[in-house]
Scaffold this motif. Sequence first.
Motif, PDB file in Angstrom:
ATOM      1  N   SER A  88     -10.251 -63.797 -21.708  1.00 28.97           N
ATOM      2  CA  SER A  88      -8.073 -63.626 -21.382  1.00 28.97           C
ATOM      3  C   SER A  88      -7.845 -64.539 -22.339  1.00 28.97           C
ATOM      4  O   SER A  88      -6.502 -64.019 -22.429  1.00 28.97           O
ATOM      5  CB  SER A  88      -8.567 -65.105 -20.394  1.00 28.97           C
ATOM      6  N   THR A  89      -8.580 -64.470 -23.279  1.00 30.06           N
ATOM      7  CA  THR A  89      -7.725 -64.979 -25.395  1.00 30.06           C
ATOM      8  C   THR A  89      -7.457 -63.940 -25.717  1.00 30.06           C
ATOM      9  O   THR A  89      -6.627 -64.035 -26.913  1.00 30.06           O
ATOM     10  CB  THR A  89      -8.686 -65.886 -25.702  1.00 30.06           C
ATOM     11  N   ASP A  90      -8.010 -62.679 -25.702  1.00 32.23           N
ATOM     12  CA  ASP A  90      -7.447 -61.290 -26.108  1.00 32.23           C
ATOM     13  C   ASP A  90      -6.550 -60.839 -25.683  1.00 32.23           C
ATOM     14  O   ASP A  90      -6.114 -60.592 -23.923  1.00 32.23           O
ATOM     15  CB  ASP A  90      -8.903 -60.663 -26.728  1.00 32.23           C
ATOM     16  N   ASN A  91      -5.681 -59.737 -25.918  1.00 31.42           N
ATOM     17  CA  ASN A  91      -4.664 -58.603 -25.708  1.00 31.42           C
ATOM     18  C   ASN A  91      -5.253 -56.910 -25.871  1.00 31.42           C
ATOM     19  O   ASN A  91      -6.130 -57.346 -27.038  1.00 31.42           O
ATOM     20  CB  ASN A  91      -3.754 -59.373 -25.825  1.00 31.42           C
ATOM     21  N   ALA A  92      -5.568 -56.616 -25.683  1.00 34.73           N
ATOM     22  CA  ALA A  92      -5.206 -54.998 -25.479  1.00 34.73           C
ATOM     23  C   ALA A  92      -4.580 -53.761 -24.552  1.00 34.73           C
ATOM     24  O   ALA A  92      -3.814 -54.349 -24.075  1.00 34.73           O
ATOM     25  CB  ALA A  92      -7.124 -54.791 -25.002  1.00 34.73           C
ATOM     26  N   ASN A 103     -21.175 -45.103 -14.492  1.00 33.60           N
ATOM     27  CA  ASN A 103     -22.218 -46.294 -14.827  1.00 33.60           C
ATOM     28  C   ASN A 103     -22.151 -47.234 -15.774  1.00 33.60           C
ATOM     29  O   ASN A 103     -22.428 -47.762 -16.498  1.00 33.60           O
ATOM     30  CB  ASN A 103     -23.135 -45.975 -15.507  1.00 33.60           C
ATOM     31  N   ILE A 104     -20.348 -47.724 -16.072  1.00 30.56           N
ATOM     32  CA  ILE A 104     -19.468 -47.918 -17.360  1.00 30.56           C
ATOM     33  C   ILE A 104     -18.983 -49.112 -16.370  1.00 30.56           C
ATOM     34  O   ILE A 104     -18.429 -48.482 -15.675  1.00 30.56           O
ATOM     35  CB  ILE A 104     -19.180 -46.621 -18.090  1.00 30.56           C
ATOM     36  N   THR A 105     -19.219 -50.389 -16.630  1.00 26.66           N
ATOM     37  CA  THR A 105     -17.485 -51.118 -16.548  1.00 26.66           C
ATOM     38  C   THR A 105     -16.975 -51.767 -17.460  1.00 26.66           C
ATOM     39  O   THR A 105     -16.745 -52.190 -18.744  1.00 26.66           O
ATOM     40  CB  THR A 105     -18.166 -52.543 -15.814  1.00 26.66           C
ATOM     41  N   LEU A 106     -15.469 -51.976 -17.007  1.00 22.77           N
ATOM     42  CA  LEU A 106     -14.260 -52.251 -17.997  1.00 22.77           C
ATOM     43  C   LEU A 106     -14.759 -53.382 -17.421  1.00 22.77           C
ATOM     44  O   LEU A 106     -13.472 -53.992 -15.701  1.00 22.77           O
ATOM     45  CB  LEU A 106     -13.567 -52.051 -18.085  1.00 22.77           C
ATOM     46  N   THR A 107     -14.095 -54.942 -17.715  1.00 23.30           N
ATOM     47  CA  THR A 107     -13.900 -56.188 -17.193  1.00 23.30           C
ATOM     48  C   THR A 107     -12.477 -56.429 -17.567  1.00 23.30           C
ATOM     49  O   THR A 107     -12.850 -56.690 -19.750  1.00 23.30           O
ATOM     50  CB  THR A 107     -14.752 -57.057 -17.335  1.00 23.30           C
ATOM     51  N   VAL A 108     -11.806 -56.969 -17.058  1.00 22.84           N
ATOM     52  CA  VAL A 108     -10.063 -57.476 -17.801  1.00 22.84           C
ATOM     53  C   VAL A 108     -10.714 -58.990 -17.388  1.00 22.84           C
ATOM     54  O   VAL A 108     -10.140 -59.273 -16.325  1.00 22.84           O
ATOM     55  CB  VAL A 108      -9.092 -56.921 -16.805  1.00 22.84           C
ATOM     56  N   SER A 109     -10.957 -59.937 -17.829  1.00 20.26           N
ATOM     57  CA  SER A 109     -10.515 -61.446 -17.540  1.00 20.26           C
ATOM     58  C   SER A 109      -8.715 -61.703 -17.714  1.00 20.26           C
ATOM     59  O   SER A 109      -8.603 -61.417 -19.152  1.00 20.26           O
ATOM     60  CB  SER A 109     -11.531 -62.294 -18.664  1.00 20.26           C
ATOM     61  N   GLY A 110      -8.420 -62.533 -16.417  1.00 24.50           N
ATOM     62  CA  GLY A 110      -7.199 -62.833 -17.155  1.00 24.50           C
ATOM     63  C   GLY A 110      -6.512 -61.957 -15.738  1.00 24.50           C
ATOM     64  O   GLY A 110      -7.184 -61.546 -15.094  1.00 24.50           O
ATOM     65  N   ASN A 111      -5.075 -61.647 -16.820  1.00 23.19           N
ATOM     66  CA  ASN A 111      -4.416 -60.862 -15.999  1.00 23.19           C
ATOM     67  C   ASN A 111      -4.257 -58.653 -16.427  1.00 23.19           C
ATOM     68  O   ASN A 111      -4.558 -59.316 -17.716  1.00 23.19           O
ATOM     69  CB  ASN A 111      -2.822 -60.876 -16.780  1.00 23.19           C
ATOM     70  N   LEU A 112      -4.266 -58.414 -15.527  1.00 25.76           N
ATOM     71  CA  LEU A 112      -3.895 -57.193 -16.170  1.00 25.76           C
ATOM     72  C   LEU A 112      -2.709 -56.357 -15.964  1.00 25.76           C
ATOM     73  O   LEU A 112      -2.021 -56.465 -14.915  1.00 25.76           O
ATOM     74  CB  LEU A 112      -5.315 -56.203 -15.232  1.00 25.76           C
TER      75      LEU A 112
END
Length: 115
Positions: A88-92, A103-112
């Motif tokens: 959540s402290t990064d932007n992407a 079988n790949i996971t993308l996890t976004v902590s915070g807002n998407l």
Amino acid sequence: MTIRKIISRSIGVDVIAAEDLANNSVTTAEITDGAVTQAKLASSVELGVGAFLGDNSSGALRGDTTNGKKDIFRVHEQELNTNVTIPSTDNALAAGPLSIANNITLTVSGNLTIV
């Protein structure tokens, strides 16, 4: 036997092994500037350069932080094929079309936000 205080001049070269050091006992203050080379860095460490196309790269993919703002296009693969967590402290950002491999996971902590 008398216990003596060990001082640095009493220690021979290449005598102390990694297993002799306590966790976090060596800090950046003890490392001489320029002593750590690229070969000593873990190969899994991402240095954040990325691949860019523009005036500086002459058609080759590379990152350039020394010649100003001439590289304008960030290029990347179309399929995510490694697990990624964005704290959540990064932007992407990424431009599509995009897909995520099996079988790949993308996890976004915070807002998407998807635009």
